[in-house]
Design a protein around this motif. Structure first.
Motif, PDB file in Angstrom:
ATOM      1  N   CYS A  75       0.840  -1.207   0.000  1.00  0.00           N
ATOM      2  CA  CYS A  75       0.000   0.000   0.000  1.00  0.00           C
ATOM      3  C   CYS A  75       0.871   1.251   0.000  1.00  0.00           C
ATOM      4  CB  CYS A  75      -0.906   0.018   1.223  1.00  0.00           C
ATOM      5  SG  CYS A  75      -2.188  -1.231   1.221  1.00  0.00           S
ATOM      6  N   TRP A  76       1.819   1.280   0.914  1.00  0.00           N
ATOM      7  CA  TRP A  76       2.693   2.438   1.014  1.00  0.00           C
ATOM      8  C   TRP A  76       3.451   2.666  -0.294  1.00  0.00           C
ATOM      9  CZ3 TRP A  76       7.974   2.605   0.457  1.00  0.00           C
ATOM     10  CH2 TRP A  76       8.562   3.836   0.710  1.00  0.00           C
ATOM     11  N   PHE A  77       4.005   1.601  -0.862  1.00  0.00           N
ATOM     12  CA  PHE A  77       4.782   1.727  -2.091  1.00  0.00           C
ATOM     13  C   PHE A  77       3.935   2.244  -3.242  1.00  0.00           C
ATOM     14  CE2 PHE A  77       6.466   0.092  -6.085  1.00  0.00           C
ATOM     15  CZ  PHE A  77       7.758   0.591  -6.037  1.00  0.00           C
ATOM     16  N   ALA A  87      -3.975   4.464  -6.420  1.00  0.00           N
ATOM     17  CA  ALA A  87      -2.972   3.430  -6.694  1.00  0.00           C
ATOM     18  C   ALA A  87      -3.052   2.288  -5.701  1.00  0.00           C
ATOM     19  CB  ALA A  87      -1.573   4.033  -6.682  1.00  0.00           C
ATOM     20  N   LEU A  88      -3.615   2.542  -4.553  1.00  0.00           N
ATOM     21  CA  LEU A  88      -3.794   1.516  -3.536  1.00  0.00           C
ATOM     22  C   LEU A  88      -4.726   0.408  -4.000  1.00  0.00           C
ATOM     23  CD1 LEU A  88      -3.649   0.622  -0.525  1.00  0.00           C
ATOM     24  CD2 LEU A  88      -5.421   2.292  -0.088  1.00  0.00           C
ATOM     25  N   ALA A  89      -5.662   0.732  -4.866  1.00  0.00           N
ATOM     26  CA  ALA A  89      -6.648  -0.247  -5.328  1.00  0.00           C
ATOM     27  C   ALA A  89      -6.044  -1.315  -6.229  1.00  0.00           C
ATOM     28  CB  ALA A  89      -7.780   0.463  -6.064  1.00  0.00           C
ATOM     29  N   VAL A  90      -4.971  -0.988  -6.914  1.00  0.00           N
ATOM     30  CA  VAL A  90      -4.390  -1.949  -7.865  1.00  0.00           C
ATOM     31  C   VAL A  90      -3.811  -3.175  -7.139  1.00  0.00           C
ATOM     32  CG1 VAL A  90      -2.700  -2.268  -9.700  1.00  0.00           C
ATOM     33  CG2 VAL A  90      -3.997  -0.135  -9.557  1.00  0.00           C
ATOM     34  N   PRO A  91      -2.899  -3.007  -6.155  1.00  0.00           N
ATOM     35  CA  PRO A  91      -2.409  -4.204  -5.467  1.00  0.00           C
ATOM     36  C   PRO A  91      -3.510  -4.908  -4.666  1.00  0.00           C
ATOM     37  CG  PRO A  91      -1.311  -2.248  -4.601  1.00  0.00           C
ATOM     38  CD  PRO A  91      -2.168  -1.816  -5.736  1.00  0.00           C
ATOM     39  N   TRP A  92      -4.458  -4.150  -4.148  1.00  0.00           N
ATOM     40  CA  TRP A  92      -5.557  -4.760  -3.402  1.00  0.00           C
ATOM     41  C   TRP A  92      -6.356  -5.685  -4.304  1.00  0.00           C
ATOM     42  CZ3 TRP A  92      -9.578  -1.443  -0.232  1.00  0.00           C
ATOM     43  CH2 TRP A  92     -10.377  -2.286   0.542  1.00  0.00           C
ATOM     44  N   ALA A  93      -6.694  -5.224  -5.497  1.00  0.00           N
ATOM     45  CA  ALA A  93      -7.468  -6.045  -6.427  1.00  0.00           C
ATOM     46  C   ALA A  93      -6.678  -7.270  -6.877  1.00  0.00           C
ATOM     47  CB  ALA A  93      -7.878  -5.214  -7.639  1.00  0.00           C
ATOM     48  N   VAL A  94      -5.409  -7.092  -7.189  1.00  0.00           N
ATOM     49  CA  VAL A  94      -4.579  -8.217  -7.626  1.00  0.00           C
ATOM     50  C   VAL A  94      -4.453  -9.249  -6.515  1.00  0.00           C
ATOM     51  CG1 VAL A  94      -2.236  -8.876  -8.329  1.00  0.00           C
ATOM     52  CG2 VAL A  94      -3.330  -6.874  -9.344  1.00  0.00           C
TER      53      VAL A  94
END
Length: 149
Positions: A75-77, A87-94
């Motif tokens: 999240c931080w990155f 941009a937080l949503a992208v790693p969360w969804a993956v």
């Protein structure tokens, strides 16, 4: 009285250096998202492989701790490199999609990667997703910095 045009070299010396272009900024943002996705895939795979880890027959919750710490770092990155909260949503969804597939797809032998009877895996999915949700909530509560125009 004659007017002479200033020489090119004297004009170039007076101008401040040009700021980095918008294309360079966009390149860094895209690279940030791609690196965040790659890191998400790697950490999610590592978490899945660590769920059955046992010491002396007792399940060890290393995958749970790794999921929480790795997801906070992701999240931080993502937010830091992209510079936007979305941009937080992208790693969360993956990460969530990987966990859904791991819990719902069978191997060729008929086994699930994450079974419904493995409490470590279930807690890992719960706390991993809550980590993303908590970080998002924290970002919502933060006020955006005031910029002078």
């Amino acid at each position: 009285m004659t007017l002479e045009a200033p020489s090119v070299s004297s004009t170039a010396e007076q101008l401040p250096p040009a700021p980095p272009g918008r294309a360079l900024e966009l390149t860094f943002r895209i690279a940030g998202v791609l690196i965040a996705v790659l890191a998400t895939v790697l950490t999610a795979a590592l978490e899945i492989f660590l769920t059955p880890l046992r010491l002396g027959g007792v399940p060890v919750g290393v995958a749970v701790v790794l999921a929480v710490l790795a997801n906070v770092a992701l999240c931080w990155f993502a937010v830091t490199t992209v510079g936007r909260r979305w941009a937080l949503a992208v790693p969360w969804a993956v990460w969530t999609l990987i966990m859904f597939f791991a819990a719902g797809m069978r191997t060729t032998e008929g086994d699930y990667l994450i079974s419904g009877e493995d409490w470590v895996a279930l807690v890992m999915i719960l706390l991993g997703s809550l980590t993303f949700a908590g970080y998002t909530y924290r970002m919502i509560l933060q006020r955006p910095p005031v910029t002078k125009q």
